[in-house]
Design a protein around this motif. Structure first.
Motif, PDB file in Angstrom:
ATOM      1  N   HIS A  53     -10.021 -13.382  -1.514  1.00 43.35           N
ATOM      2  CA  HIS A  53      -9.464 -13.968  -0.468  1.00 43.35           C
ATOM      3  C   HIS A  53     -10.410 -14.731   0.450  1.00 43.35           C
ATOM      4  O   HIS A  53     -11.512 -14.256   0.198  1.00 43.35           O
ATOM      5  CB  HIS A  53      -8.647 -12.952   0.312  1.00 43.35           C
ATOM      6  CG  HIS A  53      -9.550 -11.897   1.095  1.00 43.35           C
ATOM      7  ND1 HIS A  53      -9.950 -10.838   0.316  1.00 43.35           N
ATOM      8  CD2 HIS A  53     -10.229 -11.865   2.173  1.00 43.35           C
ATOM      9  CE1 HIS A  53     -10.799 -10.050   0.928  1.00 43.35           C
ATOM     10  NE2 HIS A  53     -11.163 -10.783   2.337  1.00 43.35           N
ATOM     11  N   THR A  85     -12.328 -15.725   4.331  1.00 44.76           N
ATOM     12  CA  THR A  85     -12.551 -15.199   5.512  1.00 44.76           C
ATOM     13  C   THR A  85     -12.871 -16.447   6.189  1.00 44.76           C
ATOM     14  O   THR A  85     -13.018 -16.375   7.725  1.00 44.76           O
ATOM     15  CB  THR A  85     -13.543 -14.279   5.535  1.00 44.76           C
ATOM     16  OG1 THR A  85     -14.909 -14.922   4.966  1.00 44.76           O
ATOM     17  CG2 THR A  85     -13.048 -13.200   4.767  1.00 44.76           C
ATOM     18  N   HIS A  86     -13.329 -17.792   5.674  1.00 38.36           N
ATOM     19  CA  HIS A  86     -13.550 -18.978   6.289  1.00 38.36           C
ATOM     20  C   HIS A  86     -12.742 -19.928   6.240  1.00 38.36           C
ATOM     21  O   HIS A  86     -12.084 -20.059   5.229  1.00 38.36           O
ATOM     22  CB  HIS A  86     -15.095 -19.492   6.145  1.00 38.36           C
ATOM     23  CG  HIS A  86     -16.084 -18.166   6.786  1.00 38.36           C
ATOM     24  ND1 HIS A  86     -16.496 -17.046   6.130  1.00 38.36           N
ATOM     25  CD2 HIS A  86     -16.678 -18.086   7.818  1.00 38.36           C
ATOM     26  CE1 HIS A  86     -17.343 -16.690   6.646  1.00 38.36           C
ATOM     27  NE2 HIS A  86     -17.398 -17.064   8.027  1.00 38.36           N
ATOM     28  N   ASP A  90      -6.937 -21.718   8.823  1.00 40.95           N
ATOM     29  CA  ASP A  90      -6.394 -20.243   8.868  1.00 40.95           C
ATOM     30  C   ASP A  90      -6.190 -20.148   7.408  1.00 40.95           C
ATOM     31  O   ASP A  90      -5.158 -20.402   6.989  1.00 40.95           O
ATOM     32  CB  ASP A  90      -5.238 -20.013   9.948  1.00 40.95           C
ATOM     33  CG  ASP A  90      -4.667 -18.829   9.733  1.00 40.95           C
ATOM     34  OD1 ASP A  90      -5.299 -17.972   9.276  1.00 40.95           O
ATOM     35  OD2 ASP A  90      -3.576 -18.397  10.265  1.00 40.95           O
ATOM     36  N   THR A  91      -6.878 -19.082   6.892  1.00 41.15           N
ATOM     37  CA  THR A  91      -6.741 -18.952   5.528  1.00 41.15           C
ATOM     38  C   THR A  91      -6.031 -17.629   5.183  1.00 41.15           C
ATOM     39  O   THR A  91      -5.964 -17.093   3.811  1.00 41.15           O
ATOM     40  CB  THR A  91      -8.240 -18.818   4.835  1.00 41.15           C
ATOM     41  OG1 THR A  91      -8.903 -17.800   5.140  1.00 41.15           O
ATOM     42  CG2 THR A  91      -8.859 -20.386   4.608  1.00 41.15           C
ATOM     43  N   ASP A  92      -5.579 -17.057   5.985  1.00 39.60           N
ATOM     44  CA  ASP A  92      -4.799 -15.616   5.816  1.00 39.60           C
ATOM     45  C   ASP A  92      -3.478 -15.936   5.057  1.00 39.60           C
ATOM     46  O   ASP A  92      -2.731 -16.940   5.155  1.00 39.60           O
ATOM     47  CB  ASP A  92      -4.391 -15.185   7.205  1.00 39.60           C
ATOM     48  CG  ASP A  92      -3.869 -13.741   6.932  1.00 39.60           C
ATOM     49  OD1 ASP A  92      -4.315 -13.017   6.238  1.00 39.60           O
ATOM     50  OD2 ASP A  92      -2.676 -13.499   7.762  1.00 39.60           O
ATOM     51  N   GLN A 114     -15.110 -23.178   0.218  1.00 44.41           N
ATOM     52  CA  GLN A 114     -15.276 -22.604   1.596  1.00 44.41           C
ATOM     53  C   GLN A 114     -16.366 -22.835   2.653  1.00 44.41           C
ATOM     54  O   GLN A 114     -17.304 -23.003   1.681  1.00 44.41           O
ATOM     55  CB  GLN A 114     -15.115 -21.082   1.232  1.00 44.41           C
ATOM     56  CG  GLN A 114     -15.097 -20.063   2.517  1.00 44.41           C
ATOM     57  CD  GLN A 114     -15.029 -18.608   2.192  1.00 44.41           C
ATOM     58  OE1 GLN A 114     -14.508 -17.616   2.917  1.00 44.41           O
ATOM     59  NE2 GLN A 114     -15.302 -18.316   0.989  1.00 44.41           N
ATOM     60  N   CYS A 151     -18.565 -22.811   6.553  1.00 42.87           N
ATOM     61  CA  CYS A 151     -18.519 -22.228   7.930  1.00 42.87           C
ATOM     62  C   CYS A 151     -18.831 -23.464   8.804  1.00 42.87           C
ATOM     63  O   CYS A 151     -19.611 -24.283   8.434  1.00 42.87           O
ATOM     64  CB  CYS A 151     -20.044 -21.339   7.761  1.00 42.87           C
ATOM     65  SG  CYS A 151     -19.632 -19.547   7.363  1.00 42.87           S
ATOM     66  N   HIS A 166      -3.745  -8.988   5.606  1.00 39.70           N
ATOM     67  CA  HIS A 166      -5.069  -8.874   6.742  1.00 39.70           C
ATOM     68  C   HIS A 166      -4.339  -8.523   7.939  1.00 39.70           C
ATOM     69  O   HIS A 166      -5.058  -8.201   8.870  1.00 39.70           O
ATOM     70  CB  HIS A 166      -5.769 -10.398   6.888  1.00 39.70           C
ATOM     71  CG  HIS A 166      -6.539 -10.727   5.690  1.00 39.70           C
ATOM     72  ND1 HIS A 166      -6.242 -11.453   4.671  1.00 39.70           N
ATOM     73  CD2 HIS A 166      -7.958 -10.420   5.303  1.00 39.70           C
ATOM     74  CE1 HIS A 166      -6.770 -11.677   3.445  1.00 39.70           C
ATOM     75  NE2 HIS A 166      -8.044 -11.083   3.961  1.00 39.70           N
ATOM     76  N   GLN A 167      -3.191  -8.739   8.293  1.00 38.43           N
ATOM     77  CA  GLN A 167      -2.628  -8.604   9.337  1.00 38.43           C
ATOM     78  C   GLN A 167      -1.137  -7.823   9.275  1.00 38.43           C
ATOM     79  O   GLN A 167      -0.479  -8.182   8.425  1.00 38.43           O
ATOM     80  CB  GLN A 167      -2.558  -9.615  10.483  1.00 38.43           C
ATOM     81  CG  GLN A 167      -3.960 -10.140  10.544  1.00 38.43           C
ATOM     82  CD  GLN A 167      -4.193 -11.553  11.702  1.00 38.43           C
ATOM     83  OE1 GLN A 167      -3.206 -12.625  11.291  1.00 38.43           O
ATOM     84  NE2 GLN A 167      -4.483 -11.266  12.925  1.00 38.43           N
ATOM     85  N   ASP A 218      -4.052  -6.761  14.096  1.00 42.85           N
ATOM     86  CA  ASP A 218      -4.798  -6.393  12.944  1.00 42.85           C
ATOM     87  C   ASP A 218      -4.096  -4.979  12.376  1.00 42.85           C
ATOM     88  O   ASP A 218      -3.267  -4.302  13.309  1.00 42.85           O
ATOM     89  CB  ASP A 218      -6.324  -5.879  13.292  1.00 42.85           C
ATOM     90  CG  ASP A 218      -6.973  -7.196  13.492  1.00 42.85           C
ATOM     91  OD1 ASP A 218      -6.739  -8.338  13.097  1.00 42.85           O
ATOM     92  OD2 ASP A 218      -7.862  -7.037  14.411  1.00 42.85           O
ATOM     93  N   PHE A 224      -7.818  -5.399  -0.024  1.00 41.92           N
ATOM     94  CA  PHE A 224      -7.951  -5.559   1.246  1.00 41.92           C
ATOM     95  C   PHE A 224      -7.103  -4.754   2.028  1.00 41.92           C
ATOM     96  O   PHE A 224      -7.340  -3.930   3.141  1.00 41.92           O
ATOM     97  CB  PHE A 224      -8.677  -6.642   1.849  1.00 41.92           C
ATOM     98  CG  PHE A 224      -9.206  -6.752   3.075  1.00 41.92           C
ATOM     99  CD1 PHE A 224     -10.372  -6.383   3.540  1.00 41.92           C
ATOM    100  CD2 PHE A 224      -8.255  -7.100   4.450  1.00 41.92           C
ATOM    101  CE1 PHE A 224     -10.705  -6.451   4.762  1.00 41.92           C
ATOM    102  CE2 PHE A 224      -8.487  -7.173   5.468  1.00 41.92           C
ATOM    103  CZ  PHE A 224      -9.891  -6.794   5.833  1.00 41.92           C
TER     104      PHE A 224
END
Length: 520
Positions: free
Chosen positions: A31, A33-34, A66-68, A84, A86, A401-402, A443, A465
């Motif tokens: 997964h 995160t960026h 948004d990679t969620d 990916q 930053c 993640h959420q 969260d 996760f």
């Protein structure tokens, strides 16, 4: 400090991970995160992002800030990479934000991506070459997006104006003058953007609007003509027959060939005893209704680009969908799109309008009457077991993640609890304005701060996760102190496919499941 000595206010992008499509597909736990850039060199790729299925084809690029909940489903013989990166700096650029899809990337863009992949594999002696290539690729992407945005700015405003005012007298010259372009440039850009001349497009809007009105009633032709922008019924009838292939009266009287572009409206039609000529079927619907493969649109939720040929070949009389400007625009030349805004209309109201379209009003009325009788029986049982004052209830759908808390307008069983079974919303979500927004995102570890008398979890995380986060929550003292947990009024149902639907068939099945856990 002098102006020429001030710090530069710019943003810097650094690639931090580069993987091939196949590597990502093989790593199920992966997964991001960026932000990411997905680049497809060749073939077809299926992926999901925030619950929606997306199909990518050769030479396409997708930017996701948004990679969620982004997942690759299938790559087949496809090739491509995922980068990916930053972002550093004191400001951001809106052109590289949110979800952006470029369907036809340039040769230079694809070539730069392949060079980046080679450089990442080689891990060469020059540590700056990869960064240089990535910067060049971003510049190409930025210029493409900027040029398209500038060109579309005035045409999008023009189309929006026409869509609102097509009933009025509108000339090409007036619109070109308002857009501050020449009539010739207006015509060229308009045709390139819509695939139609201005006159053809105006006719399309007016005839599609008359078709939508004929789905619900048969007014006098002169009245109908004036409602859509024509002066008399005979002219409307001639234009209508040229486009639709039949007169307005015949269109009104015929049985409609309906396409449903989402699972909820497919379910509404099935509940009325009608199988759409094409529909979107969830796994839940496929489990209760067997239909031919040719009657199913590809994907859990449809994509216009991958289904356009099938939609056109089906020769629909009407297409039913939620509100969506781009989808409506793409399908304008195929059939009228009857829009049912899900946030503004309950499942009952959508069910009733679809029944009006297909002339099944009595079937709908009977169906809802039986459902209300079922609700009355359920409330009688709950009165005996729980008392007439139900207390508060909360519905959670826990993702990778959420966690998502749902209100009535988003279904997931919450519409049954709040509107039919007498449970109320806890103050913790009312103060978060959930009745206006429809849902709340937090969260996973924060679900402990939303106490309720009853807790329902309709979906559990599928990633390691998410599972670890949830396990930590369930083992916490704060969770064990919740009233619902102490009274064993907390229910893990984990049936996402069942609770996904917001329609008659799903609602009945959700009611049955809720009653099972409440009375067990």
């Amino acid at each position: 400090m002098n102006k020429d000595r001030q710090l530069l206010s710019h943003i810097f992008y650094q690639p931090i991970q580069i993987v091939t499509l196949q590597e990502m597909l093989n790593d199920k736990a992966a997964h991001f995160t960026h932000p990411i850039i997905v680049i497809i060199y060749e073939g077809q790729v299926e992926c999901t992002h925030q619950g929606k299925k997306i199909q990518l084809s050769s030479n396409s690029v997708m930017l996701l800030n948004d990679t969620d909940d982004f997942h690759l489903l299938e790559t087949g013989e496809s090739s491509g990479i995922v980068i990916q990166y930053c972002a550093y700096g004191s400001k951001t650029d809106h052109l590289l934000q949110d979800a952006i899809l470029i369907e036809h990337g340039s040769y230079r863009l694809m070539n730069l991506a392949k060079e980046i992949e080679k450089e990442a594999d080689a891990q060469g002696n020059n540590p700056f070459h990869l960064q240089k290539l990535f910067g060049e690729m971003l510049e190409v992407l930025y210029n493409h997006l900027r040029d398209n945005t500038q060109q579309q700015l005035w045409i999008d405003k023009v189309l929006h104006y026409i869509n609102l005012h097509f009933r009025e007298e509108l000339t090409r010259e007036q619109l070109a003058e308002n857009a501050q372009v020449s009539p010739e440039h207006f015509s060229r850009t308009f045709h390139k953007h819509t695939g139609h001349t201005y006159s053809e497009y105006l006719t399309l809007l007016r005839i599609r609007e008359s078709q939508k009105k004929l789905l619900l009633a048969m007014p006098k032709l002169d009245d109908l003509a004036q409602e859509v922008g024509y002066r008399e019924g005979t002219y409307l009838s001639r234009k209508f027959k040229e486009l639709v292939g039949m007169s307005p009266t015949v269109y009104y009287q015929k049985s409609k060939r309906v396409i449903a572009l989402n699972t909820n409206h497919t379910a509404c039609l099935l509940a009325l005893g009608i199988t759409p000529v094409l529909g979107v079927y969830s796994p839940f619907l496929e489990g209760i209704e067997q239909v031919l493969p040719l009657q199913k649109l590809k994907g859990y939720e449809y994509a216009i680009t991958s289904n356009y040929q099938e939609i056109t070949a089906a020769c629909p009389d009407v297409i039913v969908n939620y509100s969506g400007g781009k989808e409506k625009q793409a399908l304008l030349s195929v059939a009228p799109v009857f829009e049912l805004p899900c946030r503004q209309l309950s499942w009952r109201e959508q069910f009733g309008l679809i029944a009006d379209i297909v002339d099944r009003r009595e079937v709908c009325k009977s169906w809802l009457q039986q459902y209300d009788e079922q609700i009355a029986h359920c409330n009688y049982i709950l009165d005996q077991q729980l008392g007439s004052r139900r207390g508060t209830a909360i519905v959670w759908e826990i993702g990778s993640h959420q966690a998502y808390c749902l209100n009535s307008s988003h279904g997931r069983g919450s519409h049954i609890l709040y509107e039919d079974l007498g449970f109320s919303r806890p103050d913790a979500i009312v103060t978060k304005n959930i009745e206006q927004t429809g849902y709340l995102t937090v969260d996973i570890e924060d679900i402990v701060y939303f106490p309720a008398d009853y807790i329902f979890v309709t979906a559990l995380p599928t990633t390691d996760f998410g599972k670890e986060c949830l396990l930590t929550v369930l083992q916490s003292e704060k969770w064990r102190s919740l009233t619902a947990v102490q009274k064993k009024q907390m229910y893990f149902m984990n049936q996402y496919e069942l609770f996904y639907g917001y329609d008659p068939l799903s609602t009945v099945a959700q009611l049955q499941k809720l009653m099972e856990v409440l009375t067990s």
